[in-house]
Design a protein around this motif. Structure first.
Motif, PDB file in Angstrom:
ATOM      1  N   ALA A  56      34.011  43.003  43.272  1.00  0.00           N
ATOM      2  CA  ALA A  56      35.215  42.300  42.820  1.00  0.00           C
ATOM      3  C   ALA A  56      35.694  42.736  41.438  1.00  0.00           C
ATOM      4  O   ALA A  56      36.879  42.591  41.118  1.00  0.00           O
ATOM      5  N   ILE A  57      34.791  43.294  40.632  1.00  0.00           N
ATOM      6  CA  ILE A  57      35.196  43.736  39.297  1.00  0.00           C
ATOM      7  C   ILE A  57      36.273  44.822  39.383  1.00  0.00           C
ATOM      8  O   ILE A  57      37.057  45.011  38.444  1.00  0.00           O
ATOM      9  N   GLY A  58      36.340  45.496  40.532  1.00  0.00           N
ATOM     10  CA  GLY A  58      37.340  46.544  40.717  1.00  0.00           C
ATOM     11  C   GLY A  58      38.562  46.103  41.511  1.00  0.00           C
ATOM     12  O   GLY A  58      39.446  46.924  41.793  1.00  0.00           O
ATOM     13  N   PHE A  59      38.646  44.812  41.874  1.00  0.00           N
ATOM     14  CA  PHE A  59      39.777  44.319  42.661  1.00  0.00           C
ATOM     15  C   PHE A  59      41.049  44.288  41.818  1.00  0.00           C
ATOM     16  O   PHE A  59      41.004  44.087  40.595  1.00  0.00           O
ATOM     17  N   ASN A  60      42.207  44.447  42.480  1.00  0.00           N
ATOM     18  CA  ASN A  60      43.486  44.231  41.789  1.00  0.00           C
ATOM     19  C   ASN A  60      43.794  42.733  41.768  1.00  0.00           C
ATOM     20  O   ASN A  60      43.063  41.910  42.346  1.00  0.00           O
ATOM     21  N   ASP A  61      44.887  42.361  41.096  1.00  0.00           N
ATOM     22  CA  ASP A  61      45.199  40.944  40.901  1.00  0.00           C
ATOM     23  C   ASP A  61      45.338  40.198  42.224  1.00  0.00           C
ATOM     24  O   ASP A  61      44.826  39.076  42.375  1.00  0.00           O
ATOM     25  N   LYS A  62      46.029  40.797  43.183  1.00  0.00           N
ATOM     26  CA  LYS A  62      46.234  40.135  44.475  1.00  0.00           C
ATOM     27  C   LYS A  62      44.907  39.922  45.191  1.00  0.00           C
ATOM     28  O   LYS A  62      44.659  38.838  45.764  1.00  0.00           O
ATOM     29  N   GLU A  63      44.041  40.932  45.160  1.00  0.00           N
ATOM     30  CA  GLU A  63      42.745  40.813  45.818  1.00  0.00           C
ATOM     31  C   GLU A  63      41.879  39.750  45.153  1.00  0.00           C
ATOM     32  O   GLU A  63      41.149  39.005  45.830  1.00  0.00           O
ATOM     33  N   HIS A  99      31.397  31.657  39.831  1.00  0.00           N
ATOM     34  CA  HIS A  99      30.752  32.973  39.762  1.00  0.00           C
ATOM     35  C   HIS A  99      31.590  33.904  38.885  1.00  0.00           C
ATOM     36  O   HIS A  99      32.789  34.073  39.121  1.00  0.00           O
ATOM     37  N   THR A 100      30.951  34.494  37.888  1.00  0.00           N
ATOM     38  CA  THR A 100      31.657  35.351  36.944  1.00  0.00           C
ATOM     39  C   THR A 100      32.025  36.692  37.595  1.00  0.00           C
ATOM     40  O   THR A 100      31.163  37.409  38.089  1.00  0.00           O
ATOM     41  N   ILE A 101      33.318  37.000  37.556  1.00  0.00           N
ATOM     42  CA  ILE A 101      33.810  38.287  38.049  1.00  0.00           C
ATOM     43  C   ILE A 101      33.966  39.263  36.892  1.00  0.00           C
ATOM     44  O   ILE A 101      33.544  40.406  36.951  1.00  0.00           O
ATOM     45  N   PHE A 102      34.615  38.818  35.826  1.00  0.00           N
ATOM     46  CA  PHE A 102      34.623  39.641  34.618  1.00  0.00           C
ATOM     47  C   PHE A 102      34.565  38.745  33.394  1.00  0.00           C
ATOM     48  O   PHE A 102      34.951  37.582  33.432  1.00  0.00           O
TER      49      PHE A 102
END
Length: 351
Positions: A56-63, A99-102
């Motif tokens: 998820a750290i690499g997801f774009n805003d929509k994702e 849960h921490t994503i970033f």
């Protein structure tokens, strides 16, 4: 709130991706705070959720938005199952870290998913959550958050050390609580255990069978972060940028585990004064090879408590953070996070 008895759930999901820790606890305020953990469970993530959390750290805003909604619904199902399984009623609140994503406090950014208002509606309970955002807005690190619990629930120990995805420590100094992240732990150890077919290095057996590579050990110990004074906190971004490229020079996973375990022990031991007591909790407390390595580098008295507390101290303390928020009492300490002031942090949602 003027309650002195609080029946709550505490919920934590750590960066090591072990799963969701849920603890049913009561907290009582008399002259001092006391607690009881009635029942607790770690619900392991299904593979599709675990994979998304990893990426998820690499997801774009929509994702990110879509996954936040999906994860919140999954979290609600998990909480409802726990409540129904153990027939828990009359809850004052469900207190959840998410849960921490970033986590980039220097840019005033931090995101813990699973903290959407719909969580309260889906579980039909009052929810206290999202404890980090306000602290970051007050120019703090937004972490660590556990030290207020260390002070008020575990003040009999000189040091409180949590060995989870990262190692963090807290203690009293000059009438202030000091706390900070020391170094990564299980986010790295689990990565190499997976290469050997296990989710984690049980008891540190793989590391014990490996050989420490002194060149890489020295490189790890010389990373700039370790010369930073508190407050300081770590995220996966830092690990990906600074740790793995060093360990990739070691081709045997057991040797990588041995080297990094020694690195962790050295970094922890450097934080400790002699002849003190150290309470150790978190999944890494069961890594006997790591615990022995810490003993080899320091002369503190290491206390590993009963398994229920080892595995659920963070969930317990997030329950406590939620209770403090409901009482409008400070649950974030400026001496810990570097924020402009102590404050009572967390959003409150009702069904």
């Amino acid at each position: 709130m003027n309650h002195q008895y609080y029946n709550v759930l505490g919920i934590m999901s750590g960066t090591s991706l072990d799963g969701i820790d849920i603890a049913h606890v009561t907290l009582v305020r008399k002259e001092q705070w006391s607690f009881q953990i009635h029942v607790a469970q770690t619900i392991h993530y299904p593979n599709f959720i675990k994979e998304k959390l990893s990426n998820a750290i690499g997801f774009n805003d929509k994702e990110i938005i879509e996954f936040n909604n999906q994860y919140t619904s999954y979290l609600a199902e998990t909480i409802n199952t726990f409540i129904n399984t153990y027939r828990i009623d009359d809850l004052l609140a469900v207190c959840s870290h998410g849960h921490t994503i970033f986590h980039q406090p220097q840019d005033k950014l931090t995101l813990q998913i699973g903290n959407l208002p719909k969580l309260a509606k889906l579980i039909k309970q009052r929810v206290v959550c999202d404890f980090r955002i306000q602290d970051v807005q007050f120019n703090g690190q937004g972490a660590p958050l556990v030290p207020i619990g260390d002070r008020l629930l575990f003040g009999d120990y000189d040091y409180c050390l949590n060995l989870g995805g990262f190692a963090n420590i807290s203690y009293e100094h000059s009438f202030q609580r000091i706390a900070y992240d020391i170094c990564p732990v299980n986010v790295v150890l689990n990565h190499y255990a997976l290469k050997l077919g296990k989710e984690y290095d049980e008891g540190g057996a793989f590391a014990k069978a490996g050989t420490i590579h002194t060149t890489q050990l020295k490189q790890l110990n010389n990373l700039d972060f370790y010369s930073n004074k508190p407050p300081r906190s770590l995220g996966m971004e830092w690990v990906n940028e600074n740790i793995f490229h060093i360990l990739e020079e070691i081709h045997n996973p057991k040797d990588a585990l041995a080297t990094f375990t020694e690195h962790v022990a050295i970094q922890i031991a450097e934080q400790l004064d002699s002849h003190k007591t150290l309470l150790v909790t978190g999944g890494g407390a069961f890594n006997t090879y790591l615990i022995d390595a810490i003993r080899n580098h320091s002369d503190v008295e290491i206390i590993v408590p009963e398994q229920l507390l080892v595995e659920n101290k963070e969930a317990l303390i997030f329950a406590f953070l939620g209770v403090l928020r409901l009482r409008n009492e400070n649950n974030c300490l400026a001496s810990v996070t570097g924020a402009s002031k102590d404050h009572s942090s967390g959003f409150i949602y009702v069904p």
